[in-house]
Motif scaffolding. Structure first.
Motif, short mmCIF file in Angstrom:
data_model
loop_
_atom_site.label_atom_id
_atom_site.label_comp_id
_atom_site.label_asym_id
_atom_site.label_seq_id
_atom_site.Cartn_x
_atom_site.Cartn_y
_atom_site.Cartn_z
N SER A 25 0.85 -1.20 0.00
CA SER A 25 0.00 0.00 0.00
C SER A 25 0.88 1.24 0.00
CB SER A 25 -0.97 -0.05 1.17
OG SER A 25 -0.28 -0.27 2.37
N GLY A 26 0.26 2.41 0.02
CA GLY A 26 0.94 3.66 -0.32
C GLY A 26 1.85 4.27 0.72
N SER A 27 2.94 3.57 1.01
CA SER A 27 3.97 4.15 1.88
C SER A 27 5.24 4.21 1.05
CB SER A 27 4.17 3.24 3.09
OG SER A 27 5.50 3.29 3.54
N VAL A 46 -1.17 -4.43 -5.59
CA VAL A 46 -0.73 -3.13 -5.06
C VAL A 46 -1.86 -2.12 -5.12
CG1 VAL A 46 1.69 -3.50 -5.67
CG2 VAL A 46 0.18 -2.43 -7.33
N SER A 47 -1.82 -1.16 -4.18
CA SER A 47 -2.83 -0.10 -4.19
C SER A 47 -2.40 0.99 -5.17
CB SER A 47 -3.01 0.48 -2.78
OG SER A 47 -1.89 1.29 -2.48
N LYS A 48 -3.33 1.85 -5.50
CA LYS A 48 -3.04 2.91 -6.48
C LYS A 48 -1.91 3.82 -5.97
CE LYS A 48 -5.72 6.15 -9.18
NZ LYS A 48 -6.94 6.93 -9.19
N ASN A 53 -3.40 4.36 6.17
CA ASN A 53 -4.74 4.40 5.56
C ASN A 53 -5.30 2.98 5.37
OD1 ASN A 53 -6.96 5.60 4.05
ND2 ASN A 53 -5.96 4.72 2.24
N THR A 54 -4.47 2.09 4.80
CA THR A 54 -4.96 0.73 4.57
C THR A 54 -5.18 0.01 5.90
OG1 THR A 54 -3.96 0.67 2.39
CG2 THR A 54 -4.42 -1.46 3.39
N LEU A 55 -4.32 0.30 6.87
CA LEU A 55 -4.51 -0.29 8.21
C LEU A 55 -5.90 0.11 8.75
CD1 LEU A 55 -3.61 -1.50 10.96
CD2 LEU A 55 -2.55 0.70 11.48
#
Ligand SMILES: Cc1cc2nc3c(=O)[nH]c(=O)nc-3n(C[C@H](O)[C@H](O)[C@H](O)COP(=O)(O)O)c2cc1C
Length: 566
Positions: free
Chosen positions: A27-29, A52-54, A108-110
């Motif tokens: 995710s977006g890190s 994978v996230s955007k 955010n995903t957490l």
């Protein structure tokens, strides 16, 4: 001939163990720049697919992934589906995978996973996940995000789902700040997952290969991995059980949920023994049950003592370590002097001799402890007037006075609590009757049968706002960590559960169950829309006085306290 060969090939295909199927997700890190490296680590051992996230696509380089690893994005979820009957990608991937690893896991995903949100491919897979299959997460975020109370709250929800956390590490972060929050190294994530996977299959076997056998008997391997484990302590309140965890001077409470806990009945005592919790119901409650619970394996067993005949009560848990396998046993008693052993695996019950002078107090406020599989508790010699530690050794099934307590002129109403210190020694907490001063004594050496026990005065705490333990009727336990006393008090009619953290002459009291957000209730009045009813904000003067009062008291409590160092 041709057919014969095909048959053999088919047979080989069926019998060869297939590789584990690992679904890696990012995710977006910023730590997603390491995703390619992570995929390479896993691809050598497992069949890997990647999701994978955007936002993660801003950081990761698609070309850094191994060629055999297919990468799925949100676009694929929709482009692969056109009409009813077409496979749905997140369901297919969830079915395919044996293990899911989300690394990095963004804040955010957490939060989305904790709340059950599923607005992209990654979170849809998690929302559809079968939690009998393992999920690992390796969070990565700025220290300020990591230390934010939401993080702990969300991690607790993931913990309840059975998700395994691979904690972040301290280092200089991408933003330049130094602190906790950086993703664990890909090699550590890989070895954690692989070790877990292989140990899962190992536990089914009685025999392992030579290599594994030598590894499991290798002291430095064991010590290295044990040193990664953190101290855990248990807090019992009227309605809840918490595990207390200390990481980097951060105290974290995690509620433990037992499937066999009867919500109408409270445990009167919990002791830990060999990663198991021995949960005791109050003496002579109607059900005559006791529970053994492994929070690690998320398994709990009720032992129904009424089925063994006499009205036995369970006194404590221990194990016999003399054979190739540990044999867990319960020490049972029926007052005044009947004792028995119940073997947990075989359910066999045997009567044993209890010397006349041995007392097994039913309602014991002084805590029982388990060390090396034996049971220890504080007792009083009626003839000599001395307090001592009584022991029960489960291997030989004998009671033995273990050592005297370092007490001169002890009053029978003084508060005494025994605990295990540093994993292999005892500590003793003493508070004089109706005084607040607390003395902590510890044994100088490791506890064993050979050496005489020497007690040393570890610290004396004189701060005035210590609780008076004599008035605490429920669940007082304590532990010492880093020259700090943590005293856990369960709730009773008069007070809420709380933890006292005492270091030097500073004592912080933290009440449990109170978040950092305090609700100032709305009031009933004519509202702006003309309706009359509840919903109007409290008067500013009331808000002001509430906040002032709270701050004056010393701050509200939370489930997690950064830096307990006073
Ligand atoms: C340059 C940059 C770096 C970021 N690094 C992180 C990070 O390390 N951890 C994190 O949780 N969020 C980080 N964020 C914020 C997330 O990218 C953002 O919350 C995003 O919505 C996450 O989306 P996802 O969880 O769907 O992947 C960063 C944002 C930017 C612009």
């Amino acid at each position: 001939m041709e057919n014969g060969k095909r048959d053999r090939d088919d047979m080989e295909v069926q019998t060869a163990p297939r590789k584990p199927r690992v679904l890696l997700a990012a995710s977006g890190s910023v730590a997603a720049i390491k995703f390619g490296n992570l995929c390479h680590c896993f691809a050598e051992w497992a069949e890997v697919r990647a999701v994978v996230s955007k936002s993660s696509l801003h950081f990761l380089d698609r070309l850094s992934l191994p060629r055999e690893v297919t990468l799925y994005t949100d676009e694929d979820e929709w482009s692969s589906w056109n009409r009813i009957g077409d496979p749905v990608l997140h369901i297919e991937l969830r079915r395919w995978a044996d293990v899911m690893v989300i690394a990095p896991l963004s804040a955010n995903t957490l939060a989305k996973i904790a709340g059950g949100l599923c607005d992209n491919l990654l979170t849809c897979i998690v929302r559809a996940w079968d939690y009998s299959k393992p999920v690992f997460v390796a969070p990565a975020m700025n220290t300020l995000m990591w230390n934010n109370p939401f993080t702990e709250r969300h991690l607790c929800s993931l913990d309840e789902l059975g998700v395994t956390l691979i904690p972040p590490i301290k280092k200089r972060l991408a933003c330049g700040d130094y602190g906790n929050g950086a993703m664990a190294e890909p090699s550590l994530i890989y070895s954690t997952v692989r070790l877990f996977w292989e140990s899962q299959s190992l536990v089914r076997f009685r025999a392992v290969s030579k290599r594994w056998n030598s590894l499991l008997n290798n002291k430095s391997f064991i010590n290295k991995h044990l040193s990664l484990s953190r101290p855990h302590f248990i807090l019992l309140t009227k309605s809840k059980i918490y595990s207390i965890d200390i990481i980097d001077q951060r105290v974290t409470l995690r509620e433990l949920h037992s499937s066999c806990r009867d919500s109408n009945l409270q445990y009167s005592r919990i002791t830990t023994c060999d990663e198991l919790l021995f949960c005791k119901y109050p003496p002579f409650h109607s059900k005559m049950e006791t529970a053994l619970w492994s929070p690690c394996l998320r398994q709990a067993n009720l032992i129904k003592l009424y089925s063994v005949g006499k009205e036995f009560n369970a006194f404590g848990l221990g194990y016999d370590n003399s054979g190739p396998q540990k044999v867990h046993k319960l020490l049972l008693y029926h007052p005044p002097q009947v004792a028995a052993i119940y073997e947990c695996a075989s359910h066999v019950l045997r009567y044993i001799n209890a010397p006349y002078e041995v007392r097994m107090p039913e309602i014991d406020r002084r805590s029982h402890v388990s060390l090396y599989g034996n049971l220890y508790w504080i007792d009083y010699n009626l003839q000599t007037g001395e307090y001592f530690i009584q022991s029960f050794e489960f291997t030989r099934e004998i009671f033995k006075p273990f050592c005297l307590l370092p007490l001169q002129d002890n009053h029978c109403l003084n508060e005494l609590r025994l605990a295990v210190w540093k994993g292999d020694r005892f500590s003793l907490l003493k508070q004089k009757f109706l005084r607040r001063k607390i003395e902590i004594w510890v044994t100088k050496n490791k506890i064993d049968d050979k050496e005489e026990v020497v007690w040393i005065n570890f610290m004396t705490l004189t701060t005035t706002n210590l609780p008076n333990l004599f008035h605490k009727k429920c669940g007082v336990s304590y532990f010492i960590y880093d020259k700090t006393l943590f005293m856990c008090c369960g709730d009773d009619e008069a007070s809420h559960p709380c933890i006292y953290i005492v270091k030097g002459d500073v004592c912080n009291k933290i009440q449990i169950g109170y978040g950092q957000i305090t609700l100032i209730p709305h009031i009933k009045k004519r509202l702006a829309c003309g309706d009359y009813g509840n919903g109007a904000m409290a008067e500013p003067s009331l808000i002001y006085s509430t906040v002032k009062t709270l701050l004056g008291v010393g701050g509200a409590s939370a489930k997690c306290w950064n830096k307990f160092k006073p």
